[in-house]
Motif scaffolding. Sequence first.
Motif, PDB file in Angstrom:
ATOM      1  N   PRO A  25      52.982  24.266  37.563  1.00 27.07           N
ATOM      2  CA  PRO A  25      51.909  23.692  38.415  1.00 27.07           C
ATOM      3  C   PRO A  25      51.476  24.616  39.549  1.00 27.07           C
ATOM      4  CG  PRO A  25      54.005  22.499  38.698  1.00 27.07           C
ATOM      5  CD  PRO A  25      54.202  23.426  37.549  1.00 27.07           C
ATOM      6  N   THR A  26      52.262  25.646  39.812  1.00 25.38           N
ATOM      7  CA  THR A  26      51.906  26.593  40.884  1.00 25.38           C
ATOM      8  C   THR A  26      51.192  27.831  40.348  1.00 25.38           C
ATOM      9  OG1 THR A  26      54.188  27.369  40.653  1.00 25.38           O
ATOM     10  CG2 THR A  26      53.728  25.918  42.502  1.00 25.38           C
ATOM     11  N   ASP A  27      50.897  27.845  39.055  1.00 30.68           N
ATOM     12  CA  ASP A  27      50.238  29.010  38.431  1.00 30.68           C
ATOM     13  C   ASP A  27      48.726  28.977  38.607  1.00 30.68           C
ATOM     14  OD1 ASP A  27      52.680  29.720  37.354  1.00 30.68           O
ATOM     15  OD2 ASP A  27      52.186  29.126  35.291  1.00 30.68           O
ATOM     16  N   ALA A  28      48.128  30.157  38.477  1.00 34.39           N
ATOM     17  CA  ALA A  28      46.677  30.245  38.267  1.00 34.39           C
ATOM     18  C   ALA A  28      46.444  31.094  37.029  1.00 34.39           C
ATOM     19  CB  ALA A  28      45.997  30.875  39.474  1.00 34.39           C
ATOM     20  N   VAL A  72      48.441  23.915  43.134  1.00 34.58           N
ATOM     21  CA  VAL A  72      47.771  25.029  43.828  1.00 34.58           C
ATOM     22  C   VAL A  72      46.750  24.460  44.809  1.00 34.58           C
ATOM     23  CG1 VAL A  72      46.264  27.040  43.527  1.00 34.58           C
ATOM     24  CG2 VAL A  72      48.148  26.633  41.927  1.00 34.58           C
ATOM     25  N   ARG A  73      46.823  24.904  46.073  1.00 28.15           N
ATOM     26  CA  ARG A  73      46.002  24.325  47.137  1.00 28.15           C
ATOM     27  C   ARG A  73      44.925  25.279  47.660  1.00 28.15           C
ATOM     28  NH1 ARG A  73      47.505  20.643  45.336  1.00 28.15           N
ATOM     29  NH2 ARG A  73      49.158  19.186  45.865  1.00 28.15           N
ATOM     30  N   VAL A 122      45.292  36.962  32.865  1.00 24.03           N
ATOM     31  CA  VAL A 122      46.681  37.044  33.289  1.00 24.03           C
ATOM     32  C   VAL A 122      47.095  35.711  33.920  1.00 24.03           C
ATOM     33  CG1 VAL A 122      46.065  38.083  35.539  1.00 24.03           C
ATOM     34  CG2 VAL A 122      48.359  38.456  34.593  1.00 24.03           C
ATOM     35  N   ARG A 123      48.323  35.309  33.634  1.00 19.19           N
ATOM     36  CA  ARG A 123      48.903  34.129  34.291  1.00 19.19           C
ATOM     37  C   ARG A 123      49.585  34.599  35.572  1.00 19.19           C
ATOM     38  NH1 ARG A 123      54.817  32.450  33.617  1.00 19.19           N
ATOM     39  NH2 ARG A 123      54.903  30.825  35.172  1.00 19.19           N
ATOM     40  N   VAL A 124      49.173  34.019  36.695  1.00 16.17           N
ATOM     41  CA  VAL A 124      49.730  34.419  37.988  1.00 16.17           C
ATOM     42  C   VAL A 124      50.644  33.330  38.511  1.00 16.17           C
ATOM     43  CG1 VAL A 124      49.194  35.059  40.370  1.00 16.17           C
ATOM     44  CG2 VAL A 124      47.688  35.808  38.503  1.00 16.17           C
ATOM     45  N   PRO A 125      51.953  33.569  38.549  1.00 15.81           N
ATOM     46  CA  PRO A 125      52.877  32.581  39.119  1.00 15.81           C
ATOM     47  C   PRO A 125      52.702  32.505  40.639  1.00 15.81           C
ATOM     48  CG  PRO A 125      54.040  34.226  37.776  1.00 15.81           C
ATOM     49  CD  PRO A 125      52.661  34.747  38.035  1.00 15.81           C
ATOM     50  N   LEU A 126      53.095  31.391  41.226  1.00 19.12           N
ATOM     51  CA  LEU A 126      53.059  31.213  42.684  1.00 19.12           C
ATOM     52  C   LEU A 126      51.716  31.661  43.257  1.00 19.12           C
ATOM     53  CD1 LEU A 126      56.647  32.602  43.390  1.00 19.12           C
ATOM     54  CD2 LEU A 126      55.982  30.218  43.087  1.00 19.12           C
TER      55      LEU A 126
END
Length: 344
Positions: A25-28, A72-73, A122-126
């Motif tokens: 849930p914190t990924d973009a 993600v906020r 690309v998957r970006v964590p955090l």
Amino acid sequence: MRATVMYGAGDVRVENVPDARVIEPTDALVTVTRACICGSDLWPYKAMEQSEKGKVMGHEAIGVVESVGADVRNLKRGDLVVMPFAFSDGTCDFCHEGLQTSCVHGGFFGNEEIAGAQAEAVRVPLADGTLYVLPVGRDDALTASLLTLSDVMGTGHHAAVAAKVGPGKTVAVVGDGAVGLCGVIAAKRLGAEQIIILGRHPDRVARAKDFGATDVVGERGDEGIERVRELTNGIGVHSVLECVGTEQAMLTAAQIARPGGAVGRVGVPHYEAIPAAGPAFYNNVTVSGGPAPVRAYIEELLPDVLEGRIEPGRVFDRVTNLDGVPDGYRAMNEREALKVMVRP
Ligand SMILES: [Zn+2]
């Protein structure tokens, strides 16, 4: 999606891989509009053991946020972002201290666990802690310089900070790669009076002079050390930026620092022990450095890029699409290209 996969030394392929997607849930999920090949990618290119799985390469990128996880906020679909080479939560003690490369939940892009950015997406964590929203359009004239904030400009700046560069100081930069050249930019920006570049590639040395290098030393080893001493009244420099990572480069760095000086090392070390322990000790030389917390430096460097005071994007001398990435590795490895930008 298409991505760059390295399977072993000299074995880089552009292939179809499973689409990057939001997992945590914190990924973009970010569509990559610009990526690049890094000098540090050349270490595995020279020496990686053959692997069946391979790794999706690339740790520098600018892209557009496609979607974000539920937690993600600070990001929304459509944001243009720069992606530092390390991901970080932005909330732990080290992140608060500005050392995001030591984030307790962080990690690096472009390895066996976390896919890299020489790809369509690309998957970006955090994502909240990692990505930085850029205040420009996606094809802005400053894009090349903004892209360097993901690694090389921040890394050159880190070398300068670790080497305690400041107004009026004498500086030597070991290495004429993209990071070394950004180190010259950083040293000038921080007010250094004399900036000696140690390098011998004519184009790169010319670029270093454009960026503010005052002297060039093409000799290596003892001869190079002697030349730096000649240029500094026989005593060496206050600050050395070690931007290579070989034992020879570190040996030179430690021996051209003047008593009380400092070495900032940002070249990924390919040696077991820091050399020249004796001279560094007797000269009270500080040896510092490590992976640059480029996330922390974006805010500091961004205004200078936006207002044109620094132009680190000039380190790029070649642009390719994804298909050209394997040849980009070859060209950088053979020092035919300085730094290759990728437009997926
Ligand atoms: Zn953290």
